[in-house]
Structures are given as C-alpha cells and as structure tokens.
Design an enzyme around this catalytic site. Structure first.
Site, mmCIF file in Angstrom:
data_model
loop_
_atom_site.group_PDB
_atom_site.id
_atom_site.type_symbol
_atom_site.label_atom_id
_atom_site.label_comp_id
_atom_site.label_asym_id
_atom_site.label_seq_id
_atom_site.Cartn_x
_atom_site.Cartn_y
_atom_site.Cartn_z
ATOM 1 N N HIS A 298 -4.227 -4.674 -0.180
ATOM 2 C CA HIS A 298 -4.117 -3.648 -1.136
ATOM 3 C C HIS A 298 -3.338 -4.124 -2.284
ATOM 4 O O HIS A 298 -3.703 -4.144 -3.308
ATOM 5 C CB HIS A 298 -3.424 -2.467 -0.371
ATOM 6 C CG HIS A 298 -4.518 -1.797 0.348
ATOM 7 N ND1 HIS A 298 -5.231 -1.057 0.098
ATOM 8 C CD2 HIS A 298 -4.363 -1.694 1.902
ATOM 9 C CE1 HIS A 298 -6.181 -0.642 1.101
ATOM 10 N NE2 HIS A 298 -5.448 -1.164 2.049
ATOM 11 N N GLU B 255 0.863 -1.411 -0.111
ATOM 12 C CA GLU B 255 -0.140 0.038 -0.001
ATOM 13 C C GLU B 255 1.221 1.090 0.174
ATOM 14 O O GLU B 255 0.926 2.097 1.002
ATOM 15 C CB GLU B 255 -0.872 -0.151 1.157
ATOM 16 C CG GLU B 255 -2.218 1.214 1.274
ATOM 17 C CD GLU B 255 -2.865 1.207 2.256
ATOM 18 O OE1 GLU B 255 -3.908 1.836 2.472
ATOM 19 O OE2 GLU B 255 -2.380 0.541 3.331
#
Length: 505
Positions: free
Chosen positions: A379, A354
């Site tokens: 993510h 992320e």
C-alpha cells in the site's frame, strides 16, 4: 532487486536550464520545451523506447483515454461501487482486459474469487450447514453430522433443507452474497460512513467466508478457480498473501499449514501444466497483526521452517489486518529480528503506510518496514508524508504495491486523482498495481485497478509506455530469482507483442 533509472543528468540539466533563464524577460521557448521533455521522461514509462507498432497503438489508447477524461461522470472521481458499471462499458477497460498485465504481487487468499461462484457453487454442495449470528451475520460449516453449537449463533441448519422449505431461495442467496462482500448498490458513503465501520464489516465478511473456504475440497477448488479468473484477465503470475489456515474434512479431521502450502504448490503446478502461458504463483505467509509477541515469535519460527522446506513456493512473510488498530512493526521487533540473528533468509513484504493517521506509532511502520529490509511495501499510502522513507525505498528499489480500489473503498481517498500514487507515478517511483481483495470489492482480476491507475492517477500524462512499464515492474519487483524473472519477462514480451499486433489489426 534494485531497478533504478539513472536520473542524475535530469537534475543537472534542470539546474543548468533554470540558471540560463535568470535575467531573461521572456523565457526561451526551446528551454521550456526541454524542461517539459525532461519532466515527461521522469514518469513511469517515460524513458521506454517504443516500436512503431507500439506508438500506433499508443495513439489509439490516448484517443480512448481522452474520451474517458471528457466524461461528465468521471469513474475515478466516483466511489468504485458507483463507477463499476461505467467502467464495464468503457472501450478502454475492454482493451486493458486484453492487455497482458504481468503479475499480481498483492492479493489475499480468501478474496480471489467472485462471490457469485461461492454462493452458486460452494453453498449448494451437500453437507453445508449455516447458522445466523446475533449481529446479523452468518457462519458456514461442512459436516457429515450436525455441528456443535457456536456461541452467539442460532442452531445449525442444513442449507439444502433450509432452501427446500423456502418458496424462493433467491432472497437467501442474495443475503449470503451480501454478507460475503462489501459491495452494495445502495449509497456506499451512507452504508460505510467511516473507516471504523467499513473495516468492521470488511473483517466480518472474512469471518463469514472462513468456514466455506477452509473446507479442504473447497480450498483446492477455490484456489484453482482464483488462478483461472486471473488467467482470464491476462495475468500470468501471482504472489498470494495467504494465512495458510488449518483446513478440515467432512468428518472433522484437520490439516495443518504445511498441508495448505503443499496444496498451493501442487495446484499451481497443475495449473501451469494445463496453461503453459501462465508462469506460476508463490505464497507470502501472513499472520494477523493483532497477535501477541509470543504468538508472533512462533509464527516467524514457522515461516523460517516453511521457507527452508518449500523454497520454490514460499516467498516470504507479512502481517495483515487493520493497520490503525493493530500493533506496529516495532512492537514485534524481537520476533522480526530472528531471521537476521540466525542468518536465515526470510524475505519480508510488509503492509505499511495503509493509514492516514499522521505522526502516530502506526504511521512509523513505513520506516520500520525499511529498517527490517522489506522487499516491497504493501500500500504505502502514507509514503509522501515520509520523505526519508520515500528516498530510501527509491534508492533501494523497494517497490510500492499500490491498490487503488482498496484504498478508495476502505476510505483513505475519495477521488483517485488525489491518490498519493499519482505523484509517485510522475516521479518514476518503483510501483506495481495490485487488487488487494478484489472479490470483497465486487471486482475480478486486475483490470479494474489498472483502469483506475491509468486514467485516475495518470490523467492526460500516462500513455502506453506507462502501461508497459507497470506490467514489466510486476515481474522485475517480484520475489522470483533473477533467472526466473528473465524467463517470465521473455514470456510476457511474447504476450505483449501478440496483444499489440492483435489490437492494431
């Protein structure tokens, strides 16, 4: 669990067809058509065999999506705070709200419920105190007596008395709501000019909400309300990233993490009993990546114990917080190695990638997550920059939990058509769509993120097969046992067939 499509024949066919065109002045149009079909078959949903009813619905969905793509103000190209009113008016969004979306595999405990409910329901309960911090924020606490002063905060005031003194309490409620969410009707690019600014405000909002949701009666009600909102949005299963905080009662007495986990278990069971078409929920215990090494060791020890004592509700372990400013997974390698060293099963579901900081220690979290056998990747925004990690995650069937709105609001991407998941979706990489922190972004449920993924990532290429496989992925890549996955898929299939029939009629 590994769920990998067999695509070796695609590569072989492509090589053969490309070689067949060498030396031709004009490529054979039949070969062109075959290559296009092979490419289309590689994307998520590309190999699904659809029924006649599904194909008819797919034609209708394609028409709706075509209208979205022709808009001058294309929602996925806009910041979500600006796009939200446009999306709400969209017939395609309305259809996606009705669609059974399977499970949500990446959502955080204290951003489940819209802040409007928190303000109008929770802050109007008796014995709710408020104080105002020196950095223009606020804190809340429920107490049967005046609480002890907090550093860097004004004296505590009973919220009920404060409202009674005001001619119009609406402005106070609006101020509270503003502090509980990132959502703004001002220009979001001006309000949040950088990742550092938006993350500071993001984490500050969780500090504001903390005293409200860790009050034991609210803790129970909040979770039940969260399940209700996802159920209304046609989500049938949840895997909740939960800090399992110490909760408190009106007299100041407290409950430990075991109480919180047991409460999640009991309320989930209650909700399933009252809503038989909801499959259930499990908890991924999380701690902040800003902890030191000894605290992380203690957290892993506690996670192993809870995994042993509550196997039906406890799914595994993860680290949360701003990845760029937090400690890397490798920093905690001794603590994270404990389960394997002791022969204990503690599944990991690591946030990793992320970030857009290429080449840093934090950027290596993706590879380290896979080295620690993470069950999924939270993510995975940086995955395209790591070909080895990308190959390993695909081969192992480690799905990426893609959170479109979160990645945009937290300033990893501006136009969602440019999100790395657009490529992963075309390649048929294992993906699930999740909302991360919907209440913080002014969203509810999963439909907004499904819309952004389907229209923004998918463009003209995505279709009803894409929607169907993404929903099925949310069960296939869940932490449920194979037997429970089979049951959940059967329940979802019945909901899907009903949805197709009702939309067509």
């Amino acid at each position: 669990m590994t769920v990998l499509p067999q695509r070796r024949h695609v590569a072989v066919a492509c090589l053969f067809l490309c070689c067949a065109t060498l030396g031709d002045s004009v490529p054979d149009p039949r070969i062109r058509d075959t290559l296009m079909q092979l490419e289309a078959s590689m994307q998520i949903g590309g190999n699904l065999v659809l029924s006649e009813a599904e194909r008819r619905l797919g034609t209708y969905i394609d028409k709706l999506k075509g209208e979205e793509l022709a808009q001058a103000d294309f929602p996925p190209a806009l910041h979500f705070f600006k796009a939200k009113p446009l999306i709400r008016k969209s017939p395609l969004y309305s259809l996606l709200q009705k669609m059974p979306k399977g499970g949500v595999l990446h959502v955080h405990d204290f951003s489940l419920v819209d802040v409007d409910w928190l303000v109008k329901n929770v802050t109007y309960r008796p014995y709710c105190y408020i104080c105002f911090t020196y950095d223009q924020s606020m804190r809340f606490l429920f107490s049967s007596r005046l609480p002890k002063p907090l550093p860097q905060c004004s004296p505590w005031m009973l919220l009920e008395s404060l409202r009674a003194k005001m001619e119009n309490a609406t402005s106070l409620d609006t101020s509270i709501m503003t502090n509980l969410t990132l959502f703004t009707e001002e220009e979001p690019e001006v309000v949040y000019p950088s990742q550092d600014v938006v993350w500071k405000r993001f984490e500050q909002s969780f500090q504001v909400i903390w005293g409200l949701v860790t009050y034991a009666p609210v803790f129970r009600d909040y979770y039940y309300r969260g399940l209700t909102q996802f159920y209304i949005d046609n989500v049938m299963y949840l895997e909740l990233r939960a800090l399992l905080p110490e909760t408190y009662e009106l007299d100041g007495s407290t409950h430990d993490r075991t109480w919180s986990l047991r409460t999640y278990r009991d309320i989930t069971a209650q909700f399933v009993a009252e809503h038989p078409d909801f499959f259930g929920a499990r908890v991924i215990f999380t701690v902040h990546r800003g902890l030191n090494e000894s605290m992380m060791t203690q957290a892993v020890e506690e996670a192993m114990k809870m995994q042993r004592d509550f196997p039906e509700i406890m799914a595994g372990f993860d680290l949360v917080g701003h990845e760029d400013s937090g400690r890397s997974l490798w920093y905690f390698r001794q603590a994270l190695s404990l389960p394997a060293e002791r022969g204990v099963s503690l599944p990991f579901f690591f946030h990793a990638g992320e970030t857009d900081l290429e080449g840093t220690e934090v950027d290596q979290n993706l590879l380290d997550a896979l080295l620690f056998n993470t069950s999924r990747i939270g993510h995975g925004f940086a995955l395209l920059r790591h070909p080895v990690a990308k190959k390993l995650s695909r081969e192992r069937g480690v799905a990426v939990e893609v959170c479109p709105i979160s990645n945009q609001v937290l300033k990893l991407v501006t136009d969602l058509r440019n999100h790395p998941a657009a490529i992963l979706m075309l390649e048929g990489h294992p993906l699930v769509i999740s909302p991360d922190d919907p209440a913080m972004f002014g969203a509810t449920g999963l439909s907004y993120d499904f819309y952004e993924a389907f229209v923004g990532f998918g463009g003209h290429s995505s279709h009803i097969g894409t929607l169907k496989e993404l929903a099925m992925n949310s069960i296939r890549y869940s932490s449920l046992s194979p037997r429970l996955q089979e049951q959940a898929l059967a329940l979802w299939q019945r909901q899907w067939e009903k949805f197709v029939s009702e939309i067509l009629s």
